[in-house]
Design a protein around this motif. Structure first.
Motif, PDB file in Angstrom:
ATOM      1  N   GLY A  98     -14.263  39.163  10.737  1.00 33.41           N
ATOM      2  CA  GLY A  98     -12.934  39.066  10.137  1.00 33.41           C
ATOM      3  C   GLY A  98     -12.119  40.322  10.342  1.00 33.41           C
ATOM      4  O   GLY A  98     -10.904  40.266  10.595  1.00 33.41           O
ATOM      5  N   MET A  99     -12.771  41.495  10.237  1.00 31.31           N
ATOM      6  CA  MET A  99     -12.066  42.756  10.458  1.00 31.31           C
ATOM      7  C   MET A  99     -11.606  42.877  11.904  1.00 31.31           C
ATOM      8  O   MET A  99     -10.508  43.373  12.182  1.00 31.31           O
ATOM      9  CB  MET A  99     -12.959  43.933  10.057  1.00 31.31           C
ATOM     10  N   LEU A 100     -12.457  42.411  12.839  1.00 30.66           N
ATOM     11  CA  LEU A 100     -12.056  42.432  14.248  1.00 30.66           C
ATOM     12  C   LEU A 100     -10.869  41.506  14.484  1.00 30.66           C
ATOM     13  O   LEU A 100      -9.901  41.885  15.163  1.00 30.66           O
ATOM     14  CB  LEU A 100     -13.232  42.017  15.131  1.00 30.66           C
ATOM     15  N   LEU A 101     -10.926  40.306  13.894  1.00 30.64           N
ATOM     16  CA  LEU A 101      -9.819  39.378  14.085  1.00 30.64           C
ATOM     17  C   LEU A 101      -8.536  39.917  13.461  1.00 30.64           C
ATOM     18  O   LEU A 101      -7.455  39.748  14.027  1.00 30.64           O
ATOM     19  CB  LEU A 101     -10.156  38.009  13.476  1.00 30.64           C
ATOM     20  N   ARG A 102      -8.634  40.586  12.311  1.00 32.08           N
ATOM     21  CA  ARG A 102      -7.436  41.168  11.706  1.00 32.08           C
ATOM     22  C   ARG A 102      -6.784  42.162  12.661  1.00 32.08           C
ATOM     23  O   ARG A 102      -5.563  42.158  12.828  1.00 32.08           O
ATOM     24  CB  ARG A 102      -7.789  41.861  10.388  1.00 32.08           C
ATOM     25  N   LYS A 103      -7.586  43.012  13.299  1.00 30.40           N
ATOM     26  CA  LYS A 103      -7.038  44.003  14.230  1.00 30.40           C
ATOM     27  C   LYS A 103      -6.391  43.315  15.430  1.00 30.40           C
ATOM     28  O   LYS A 103      -5.261  43.624  15.814  1.00 30.40           O
ATOM     29  CB  LYS A 103      -8.160  44.932  14.695  1.00 30.40           C
ATOM     30  N   ARG A 104      -7.119  42.351  16.014  1.00 29.56           N
ATOM     31  CA  ARG A 104      -6.590  41.672  17.201  1.00 29.56           C
ATOM     32  C   ARG A 104      -5.391  40.793  16.859  1.00 29.56           C
ATOM     33  O   ARG A 104      -4.435  40.707  17.631  1.00 29.56           O
ATOM     34  CB  ARG A 104      -7.684  40.828  17.853  1.00 29.56           C
ATOM     35  N   ALA A 105      -5.438  40.120  15.723  1.00 26.64           N
ATOM     36  CA  ALA A 105      -4.326  39.258  15.326  1.00 26.64           C
ATOM     37  C   ALA A 105      -3.057  40.073  15.124  1.00 26.64           C
ATOM     38  O   ALA A 105      -1.957  39.639  15.487  1.00 26.64           O
ATOM     39  CB  ALA A 105      -4.679  38.491  14.055  1.00 26.64           C
ATOM     40  N   THR A 106      -3.199  41.264  14.545  1.00 29.68           N
ATOM     41  CA  THR A 106      -2.039  42.134  14.358  1.00 29.68           C
ATOM     42  C   THR A 106      -1.435  42.505  15.710  1.00 29.68           C
ATOM     43  O   THR A 106      -0.208  42.473  15.895  1.00 29.68           O
ATOM     44  CB  THR A 106      -2.452  43.400  13.589  1.00 29.68           C
ATOM     45  N   GLU A 107      -2.287  42.847  16.680  1.00 29.48           N
ATOM     46  CA  GLU A 107      -1.807  43.210  18.007  1.00 29.48           C
ATOM     47  C   GLU A 107      -1.150  42.009  18.692  1.00 29.48           C
ATOM     48  O   GLU A 107      -0.088  42.139  19.313  1.00 29.48           O
ATOM     49  CB  GLU A 107      -2.966  43.733  18.855  1.00 29.48           C
ATOM     50  N   ILE A 108      -1.775  40.827  18.574  1.00 27.80           N
ATOM     51  CA  ILE A 108      -1.236  39.617  19.206  1.00 27.80           C
ATOM     52  C   ILE A 108       0.138  39.285  18.637  1.00 27.80           C
ATOM     53  O   ILE A 108       1.087  39.014  19.382  1.00 27.80           O
ATOM     54  CB  ILE A 108      -2.211  38.441  19.007  1.00 27.80           C
ATOM     55  N   LEU A 109       0.254  39.309  17.325  1.00 26.20           N
ATOM     56  CA  LEU A 109       1.515  38.929  16.700  1.00 26.20           C
ATOM     57  C   LEU A 109       2.602  39.968  16.942  1.00 26.20           C
ATOM     58  O   LEU A 109       3.778  39.617  17.067  1.00 26.20           O
ATOM     59  CB  LEU A 109       1.298  38.695  15.207  1.00 26.20           C
ATOM     60  N   ASP A 110       2.217  41.242  17.019  1.00 24.12           N
ATOM     61  CA  ASP A 110       3.195  42.273  17.386  1.00 24.12           C
ATOM     62  C   ASP A 110       3.774  41.984  18.766  1.00 24.12           C
ATOM     63  O   ASP A 110       4.980  42.111  18.997  1.00 24.12           O
ATOM     64  CB  ASP A 110       2.548  43.661  17.377  1.00 24.12           C
ATOM     65  N   LEU A 111       2.880  41.599  19.701  1.00 26.28           N
ATOM     66  CA  LEU A 111       3.321  41.308  21.063  1.00 26.28           C
ATOM     67  C   LEU A 111       4.168  40.044  21.111  1.00 26.28           C
ATOM     68  O   LEU A 111       5.174  39.987  21.828  1.00 26.28           O
ATOM     69  CB  LEU A 111       2.099  41.167  21.977  1.00 26.28           C
ATOM     70  N   VAL A 112       3.787  39.018  20.336  1.00 22.55           N
ATOM     71  CA  VAL A 112       4.581  37.787  20.270  1.00 22.55           C
ATOM     72  C   VAL A 112       5.979  38.082  19.738  1.00 22.55           C
ATOM     73  O   VAL A 112       6.993  37.641  20.307  1.00 22.55           O
ATOM     74  CB  VAL A 112       3.874  36.736  19.382  1.00 22.55           C
ATOM     75  N   ASP A 113       6.055  38.835  18.647  1.00 23.64           N
ATOM     76  CA  ASP A 113       7.354  39.146  18.056  1.00 23.64           C
ATOM     77  C   ASP A 113       8.213  39.970  19.008  1.00 23.64           C
ATOM     78  O   ASP A 113       9.430  39.760  19.117  1.00 23.64           O
ATOM     79  CB  ASP A 113       7.166  39.904  16.735  1.00 23.64           C
ATOM     80  N   LYS A 114       7.574  40.902  19.703  1.00 24.90           N
ATOM     81  CA  LYS A 114       8.290  41.737  20.666  1.00 24.90           C
ATOM     82  C   LYS A 114       8.840  40.877  21.808  1.00 24.90           C
ATOM     83  O   LYS A 114       9.994  41.025  22.221  1.00 24.90           O
ATOM     84  CB  LYS A 114       7.339  42.807  21.216  1.00 24.90           C
ATOM     85  N   THR A 115       8.025  39.951  22.308  1.00 26.03           N
ATOM     86  CA  THR A 115       8.447  39.089  23.406  1.00 26.03           C
ATOM     87  C   THR A 115       9.593  38.174  22.978  1.00 26.03           C
ATOM     88  O   THR A 115      10.569  37.996  23.715  1.00 26.03           O
ATOM     89  CB  THR A 115       7.253  38.248  23.896  1.00 26.03           C
ATOM     90  N   GLU A 116       9.483  37.584  21.792  1.00 27.96           N
ATOM     91  CA  GLU A 116      10.547  36.713  21.285  1.00 27.96           C
ATOM     92  C   GLU A 116      11.855  37.472  21.160  1.00 27.96           C
ATOM     93  O   GLU A 116      12.925  36.956  21.522  1.00 27.96           O
ATOM     94  CB  GLU A 116      10.142  36.132  19.932  1.00 27.96           C
ATOM     95  N   ALA A 117      11.786  38.705  20.646  1.00 28.14           N
ATOM     96  CA  ALA A 117      12.998  39.494  20.485  1.00 28.14           C
ATOM     97  C   ALA A 117      13.647  39.794  21.828  1.00 28.14           C
ATOM     98  O   ALA A 117      14.875  39.757  21.973  1.00 28.14           O
ATOM     99  CB  ALA A 117      12.684  40.793  19.741  1.00 28.14           C
ATOM    100  N   GLU A 118      12.819  40.073  22.851  1.00 27.10           N
ATOM    101  CA  GLU A 118      13.347  40.376  24.180  1.00 27.10           C
ATOM    102  C   GLU A 118      14.001  39.147  24.804  1.00 27.10           C
ATOM    103  O   GLU A 118      15.076  39.220  25.398  1.00 27.10           O
ATOM    104  CB  GLU A 118      12.222  40.891  25.083  1.00 27.10           C
ATOM    105  N   LEU A 119      13.360  37.970  24.668  1.00 29.82           N
ATOM    106  CA  LEU A 119      13.874  36.750  25.281  1.00 29.82           C
ATOM    107  C   LEU A 119      15.133  36.247  24.584  1.00 29.82           C
ATOM    108  O   LEU A 119      15.995  35.630  25.209  1.00 29.82           O
ATOM    109  CB  LEU A 119      12.796  35.660  25.254  1.00 29.82           C
ATOM    110  N   MET A 120      15.245  36.521  23.294  1.00 26.97           N
ATOM    111  CA  MET A 120      16.379  36.018  22.521  1.00 26.97           C
ATOM    112  C   MET A 120      17.547  36.991  22.464  1.00 26.97           C
ATOM    113  O   MET A 120      18.566  36.705  21.843  1.00 26.97           O
ATOM    114  CB  MET A 120      15.915  35.682  21.098  1.00 26.97           C
ATOM    115  N   ALA A 121      17.393  38.148  23.109  1.00 27.14           N
ATOM    116  CA  ALA A 121      18.487  39.125  23.102  1.00 27.14           C
ATOM    117  C   ALA A 121      19.705  38.534  23.802  1.00 27.14           C
ATOM    118  O   ALA A 121      19.579  37.869  24.834  1.00 27.14           O
ATOM    119  CB  ALA A 121      18.057  40.413  23.804  1.00 27.14           C
ATOM    120  N   PRO A 122      20.915  38.730  23.287  1.00 22.89           N
ATOM    121  CA  PRO A 122      22.115  38.143  23.903  1.00 22.89           C
ATOM    122  C   PRO A 122      22.366  38.701  25.292  1.00 22.89           C
ATOM    123  O   PRO A 122      22.126  39.871  25.569  1.00 22.89           O
ATOM    124  CB  PRO A 122      23.239  38.549  22.933  1.00 22.89           C
ATOM    125  N   ASP A 123      22.853  37.822  26.196  1.00 22.76           N
ATOM    126  CA  ASP A 123      23.085  38.226  27.583  1.00 22.76           C
ATOM    127  C   ASP A 123      24.329  39.075  27.739  1.00 22.76           C
ATOM    128  O   ASP A 123      24.432  39.872  28.657  1.00 22.76           O
ATOM    129  CB  ASP A 123      23.218  36.968  28.473  1.00 22.76           C
TER     130      ASP A 123
END
Length: 296
Positions: free
Chosen positions: A61-86
């Motif tokens: 569970g501790m390993l998944l917490r660390k990896r899940a945090t990294e995964i979701l940080d990357l997902v949020d970062k990617t969404e923000a980049e793709l949704m940035a106005p042109d």
């Protein structure tokens, strides 16, 4: 593994209870419990230990917490980049770095760029070279500020027009404070608080004329603020870079440089073949225009 369920899992680890997490997620407790049991079944590992008062994590569970945090940080970062106005350069830029006064150079670029691109937001991560490199490699940072020596095989980089000086941080009332510089033999019997950056010890071994590990290292640090508190309380002497800790008249600490002088260069780095957002691309172009003439 569903991104949505990972968010549920992190909510439970944050609240330490199913009921608290369900309330924060605006869902029913039975539904959340079912989602978590399905996640454990999918992974084939027990993740949560359900106690009477609070939930704790297994090792998995501790390993998944660390990896899940990294995964979701990357997902949020990617969404923000793709949704940035042109129509305008905007979005998020993620910069990591160790503690160094050279970060002022990056701050000046960010400040100037903000005038023409006010929709850019900066997210700063502080850590030593190992921490920063790990997040760069995982795509969680766009840029890193690394203090040499550093392993640069995976990165493109520009050397910054700045150097930092190694020395010893100590209380003003200790005997060594009367010295203008610190020589190798001064360190051999001292209790030392040293950086845990992987590549630093090799550099110091050459300066010391003996194996760095043979010093009396009583503690290690990755960020110097807490190490300075240890020094102030008398635990040991901190090997650190200059200008990171307050050593003014109001401080109980002083800094003395090493002799022979030991200086380090600093680089702004990014992954080779990196695909940047519009905001990060604009920032890099500004960095290149500002610093390329200084690159080594």
């Amino acid at each position: 593994m569903d991104i949505r369920v990972l968010r549920y899992f992190l909510a439970v680890t944050r609240e330490e209870s199913i009921s608290g997490a369900a309330e924060s997620l605006h869902m029913t407790q039975p539904t959340l419990s079912r989602q978590l049991m399905d996640l454990e079944e999918e992974i084939g590992k027990k993740l949560l230990i359900r106690g009477n008062r609070r939930i704790t994590l297994t090792e998995e569970g501790m390993l998944l917490r660390k990896r899940a945090t990294e995964i979701l940080d990357l997902v949020d970062k990617t969404e923000a980049e793709l949704m940035a106005p042109d129509e305008a350069v905007g979005g998020d830029i993620y910069i990591g770095g160790g503690e160094t006064d050279a970060m002022r150079l990056i701050a000046r670029i960010a400040t100037d760029l903000q005038k023409s691109c006010p929709q850019i937001r900066y997210h700063l991560f502080s850590g030593n070279a190992d921490d920063v490199a790990e997040r760069l490699d995982k795509g969680l940072l766009d840029f890193g500020i690394l203090i040499e020596p550093a392993d640069m095989k995976k990165y493109d980089y520009i050397r910054l027009p700045a150097t930092d000086t190694w020395g010893l941080l100590m209380p003003k009332d200790c005997p060594l404070a009367s010295h203008s510089v610190i020589r190798p033999e001064d360190l051999w019997e001292l209790p030392i608080i040293a950086s845990n950056q992987t590549m630093v010890s090799n550099e110091f071994s050459g300066w010391l004329g003996k194996d760095f590990e043979k010093l009396n290292i009583v503690a290690t640090y990755n960020l110097v603020y807490n190490a300075a508190l240890m020094a102030e309380e008398g635990l040991g002497y901190v090997l650190t870079l200059d200008k990171l800790v307050n050593t003014s008249e109001s401080s109980n600490l002083c800094f003395r440089p090493l002799a022979p002088k030991m200086e380090v260069h600093l680089d702004i780095v990014w992954k080779k073949y990196q695909l940047f957002s519009g905001a990060a691309e604009r920032f890099l172009r500004t960095v290149q225009e500002t610093f390329s003439s200084f690159s080594g």
